[in-house]
Design a protein around this motif. Structure first.
Motif, short mmCIF file in Angstrom:
data_model
loop_
_atom_site.label_atom_id
_atom_site.label_comp_id
_atom_site.label_asym_id
_atom_site.label_seq_id
_atom_site.Cartn_x
_atom_site.Cartn_y
_atom_site.Cartn_z
N ALA A 4 53.05 21.58 26.36
CA ALA A 4 52.55 22.74 27.10
C ALA A 4 51.05 22.62 27.29
CB ALA A 4 52.88 24.03 26.33
N PRO A 5 50.52 23.24 28.33
CA PRO A 5 49.08 23.17 28.58
C PRO A 5 48.28 23.70 27.41
CG PRO A 5 50.25 24.10 30.47
CD PRO A 5 51.23 24.01 29.36
N ALA A 6 47.16 23.06 27.16
CA ALA A 6 46.28 23.51 26.08
C ALA A 6 45.44 24.69 26.53
CB ALA A 6 45.37 22.35 25.66
N THR A 7 44.93 25.42 25.58
CA THR A 7 44.05 26.55 25.88
C THR A 7 42.74 26.04 26.46
OG1 THR A 7 44.98 27.79 24.05
CG2 THR A 7 42.87 28.57 24.93
N GLY A 182 43.79 21.98 31.45
CA GLY A 182 43.40 20.82 30.67
C GLY A 182 44.54 19.88 30.30
N ALA A 183 45.77 20.18 30.74
CA ALA A 183 46.91 19.35 30.35
C ALA A 183 47.02 18.08 31.19
CB ALA A 183 48.21 20.14 30.47
N GLY A 184 46.48 18.08 32.37
CA GLY A 184 46.59 16.92 33.25
C GLY A 184 47.84 16.94 34.09
N ASN A 185 48.77 17.84 33.78
CA ASN A 185 49.99 17.96 34.57
C ASN A 185 50.44 19.41 34.60
OD1 ASN A 185 51.83 18.41 32.14
ND2 ASN A 185 50.95 16.39 31.67
N ARG A 209 60.94 14.27 34.98
CA ARG A 209 60.04 14.70 33.90
C ARG A 209 59.91 16.22 33.83
NH1 ARG A 209 55.06 13.44 35.29
NH2 ARG A 209 54.22 13.66 33.17
N GLY A 210 60.12 16.88 34.95
CA GLY A 210 59.94 18.34 34.98
C GLY A 210 58.49 18.74 35.21
N ARG A 211 57.61 17.77 35.18
CA ARG A 211 56.19 18.04 35.40
C ARG A 211 55.59 16.97 36.31
NH1 ARG A 211 54.62 22.01 31.96
NH2 ARG A 211 52.40 21.67 32.38
#
Length: 361
Positions: A4-7, A182-185, A209-211
């Motif tokens: 999951a995406p980071a904060t 910040g996740a890149g995806n 991949r779903g992303r």
């Protein structure tokens, strides 16, 4: 499957107070302005005194002819879709009265100065903080415009520039991407993150991949810092904002014509008197005492109100005579009134007797 995406972690949105050095003479300067205007220093030489009031001009009252009054009345009526022209053609003028109506105007042209801490990406610009004392806010030369013209100028204060790490990216030159946190995806928009389109068909857009990679940061998870443009450092300095402006006050003398004062605000008058100098002298010997009193009051008020925070460069006072002619006329045996006023010969006829009802419901 990707995590999951980071904060998102950002630097402070506003520069910290300790980012700016203390510069003598500029202690109240803050980032983004808002520190208020700087009072000008006391003059090093005696202030010039107002020149004596010029000799009183001939306060001549212009009058209009009956033909001019009728022509203006006809133009006014023709502009009204609901007005019949019968009173214009058949009405008989019984009396015309001219009234003294004066407008006094005082304008004060002044220069105001304020300061603010500013910043820009550091790309090798000269750094001069501490080389020598910075000149005071009112010691810096600025070229004023012509009198009574609005203008604004921003000047970088010498010997206040220094280099600091960018407060927003903490000197990294990049910040987490706001699109993907910040996740890149991010979640694939085709399969909505499931990895499949229909039944067991693998999503070809994200290869199951779903992303998908974030297009904003090209999958890196970070973007160039908008504050330092990726340079990691900022040049911080003090900007001097010089503003030239004109403050204006007006006074319209009351008259006994019966025409409302607000009508007079929309027209010009005949200029009877004009005086422009560093400091004007209140009008003396004017036939309307209220105008002389208004001049005395406004000249005093402008000095008290503006000289504390700004440098007064020039003042100008004018007196206009706004011509008002009250026209009394008879139509079908009844008396009516209309007014012709201003250089534009505008007409006011609140009791016009021949109107039709054509309002739209």
């Amino acid at each position: 499957m990707a995590t999951a995406p980071a904060t998102i972690i950002h630097g402070p949105s506003a520069p910290p107070a300790n980012m700016f050095d203390t510069v003598p003479g500029y202690e109240g300067t803050i980032a983004g302005g808002g520190g208020g205007y700087l009072p000008p220093p006391p003059p090093s030489v005696p202030m010039p005194v107002p020149e004596q009031a010029p000799s009183s001009p001939d306060w001549h009252i212009p009058s209009i002819s009956e033909d001019r009054a009728r022509e203006s009345f006809a133009t006014y009526v023709s502009s009204k879709c609901c007005y019949s022209s019968a009173p214009v053609k058949e009405g008989v003028i019984t009396n015309m009265e001219s009234f003294n109506t004066y407008r006094y105007r005082l304008e004060t042209f002044m220069e105001s100065r304020s300061t603010e801490w500013s910043q820009e990406p550091y790309t090798g610009q000269p750094v001069d903080a501490g080389v020598q004392p910075a000149p005071g806010p009112w010691q810096i030369a600025a070229q004023p415009p012509a009198f009574f013209q609005e203008h604004k100028q921003t000047i970088k204060v010498p010997y206040t520039s220094s280099v600091k790490n960018c407060h927003f990216c903490l000197g990294m030159g990049r910040n987490p991407c706001t699109t993907c946190a910040g996740a890149g995806n991010k979640v694939c928009w085709v399969c909505n993150g499931s990895g499949y389109r229909q039944s067991d068909d693998r999503c070809m857009h994200c290869n199951g991949r779903g992303r998908e990679n974030c297009s904003s940061c090209s999958g890196s998870g970070s973007c160039q810092c908008d504050t330092c443009h990726g340079k990691r450092q900022l040049l911080v300095f003090i900007n001097l904002i010089v503003k030239w402006s004109t403050e204006k006050d007006e006074f319209i003398a009351q008259d006994s014509s019966g025409l409302r004062v607000e009508n007079l605000e929309k027209v010009s008058g005949k200029e009877l008197f004009k005086d422009a100098q560093y400091m004007v002298y209140p009008v003396r010997g004017f036939p309307d005492v209220s105008v002389a009193q208004a001049s005395e009051r406004l000249v005093r008020d402008h000095q008290v109100k503006y000289a504390q925070t700004s440098l007064i460069l020039q003042q100008r006072q004018t007196i206009e005579l706004i011509p008002i002619t009250k026209v009394n006329y008879m139509w079908k045996g009844k008396p009516y009134v209309y007014y012709v006023y201003g250089n534009e010969f505008k007409v006011n006829a609140d009791d016009y007797p021949a109107t039709c009802c054509c309002s739209v419901m």
